[in-house]
Design a protein around this motif. Sequence first.
Motif, PDB file in Angstrom:
ATOM      1  N   GLY A 110       0.803  -1.209   0.000  1.00 40.79           N
ATOM      2  CA  GLY A 110       0.000   0.000   0.000  1.00 40.79           C
ATOM      3  C   GLY A 110       0.834   1.255   0.000  1.00 40.79           C
ATOM      4  N   LYS A 111       0.138   2.377  -0.062  1.00 38.48           N
ATOM      5  CA  LYS A 111       0.818   3.668  -0.040  1.00 38.48           C
ATOM      6  C   LYS A 111      -0.047   4.686   0.684  1.00 38.48           C
ATOM      7  CE  LYS A 111      -0.799   4.838  -4.677  1.00 38.48           C
ATOM      8  NZ  LYS A 111      -0.412   5.225  -6.025  1.00 38.48           N
ATOM      9  N   VAL A 112       0.627   5.691   1.237  1.00 36.64           N
ATOM     10  CA  VAL A 112      -0.026   6.776   1.964  1.00 36.64           C
ATOM     11  C   VAL A 112       0.539   8.088   1.443  1.00 36.64           C
ATOM     12  CG1 VAL A 112      -0.342   7.894   4.213  1.00 36.64           C
ATOM     13  CG2 VAL A 112      -0.241   5.400   4.074  1.00 36.64           C
ATOM     14  N   LYS A 113      -0.342   9.051   1.236  1.00 39.74           N
ATOM     15  CA  LYS A 113       0.071  10.410   0.900  1.00 39.74           C
ATOM     16  C   LYS A 113      -0.560  11.320   1.948  1.00 39.74           C
ATOM     17  CE  LYS A 113      -0.513  14.023  -2.573  1.00 39.74           C
ATOM     18  NZ  LYS A 113      -1.167  14.357  -3.846  1.00 39.74           N
ATOM     19  N   ALA A 114       0.297  11.930   2.769  1.00 37.52           N
ATOM     20  CA  ALA A 114      -0.178  12.783   3.858  1.00 37.52           C
ATOM     21  C   ALA A 114       0.212  14.231   3.583  1.00 37.52           C
ATOM     22  CB  ALA A 114       0.405  12.329   5.183  1.00 37.52           C
ATOM     23  N   THR A 115      -0.737  15.129   3.762  1.00 32.64           N
ATOM     24  CA  THR A 115      -0.485  16.566   3.639  1.00 32.64           C
ATOM     25  C   THR A 115      -0.521  17.147   5.039  1.00 32.64           C
ATOM     26  OG1 THR A 115      -1.524  16.586   1.458  1.00 32.64           O
ATOM     27  CG2 THR A 115      -1.259  18.710   2.570  1.00 32.64           C
ATOM     28  N   PHE A 116       0.617  17.724   5.462  1.00 33.45           N
ATOM     29  CA  PHE A 116       0.776  18.229   6.816  1.00 33.45           C
ATOM     30  C   PHE A 116       0.998  19.732   6.836  1.00 33.45           C
ATOM     31  CE2 PHE A 116       2.348  13.847   7.597  1.00 33.45           C
ATOM     32  CZ  PHE A 116       1.473  13.501   8.603  1.00 33.45           C
ATOM     33  N   GLU A 117       0.461  20.372   7.876  1.00 35.72           N
ATOM     34  CA  GLU A 117       0.764  21.769   8.175  1.00 35.72           C
ATOM     35  C   GLU A 117       1.586  21.800   9.456  1.00 35.72           C
ATOM     36  OE1 GLU A 117      -1.358  26.030   9.281  1.00 35.72           O
ATOM     37  OE2 GLU A 117      -2.604  24.335   8.690  1.00 35.72           O
ATOM     38  N   LYS A 171       5.299   4.128   1.658  1.00 36.47           N
ATOM     39  CA  LYS A 171       4.854   2.853   1.085  1.00 36.47           C
ATOM     40  C   LYS A 171       4.976   1.814   2.183  1.00 36.47           C
ATOM     41  CE  LYS A 171       5.367   4.043  -3.577  1.00 36.47           C
ATOM     42  NZ  LYS A 171       5.429   3.617  -4.903  1.00 36.47           N
ATOM     43  N   PHE A 172       4.094   0.811   2.163  1.00 40.20           N
ATOM     44  CA  PHE A 172       4.086  -0.200   3.220  1.00 40.20           C
ATOM     45  C   PHE A 172       3.627  -1.538   2.675  1.00 40.20           C
ATOM     46  CE2 PHE A 172      -0.079   1.849   3.293  1.00 40.20           C
ATOM     47  CZ  PHE A 172      -0.944   0.768   3.270  1.00 40.20           C
TER      48      PHE A 172
END
Length: 133
Positions: free
Chosen positions: A65-72, A98-99
């Motif tokens: 799997g994959k993760v796309k995180a948008t952080f402030e 990616k995991f």
Amino acid sequence: MANLSGFILPDPSNPLLQLPIATQVRFCVDGKGSAPAKARQNIGGLCIIRQKGTAEYSVKRNGMGKVKATFENMAVSPGCGFLTPPIGLGDISIFKLKFGITRSGCLPTIGTELLPEGGLPIPIVTEGEACPQ
């Protein structure tokens, strides 16, 4: 909760400058592909960042799997101003992971990209594990 450690290249024009990075990321997945997220990062022991944001994730049938995180950035230590480019309060960045899912339910994880808003990608090498909390 994912705990990652590795190295970041804060100034791509100087590949000899590599700083260690340690990151804790908490995702509360909803089972539908999105999650609120919080993170704390320590870059070189000099720059400590507290972040919050949202994440999108997907998992293939084979467990990858994959993760796309948008952080402030919600809080940054004074040492973050010494990096190139400097990291500031309110800055936004995208972090990609990616995991793979294991039988234990934990996810061996690697960080693959760090992209500051309006900037160039910052080379990053991180690895760790995310386990259900």
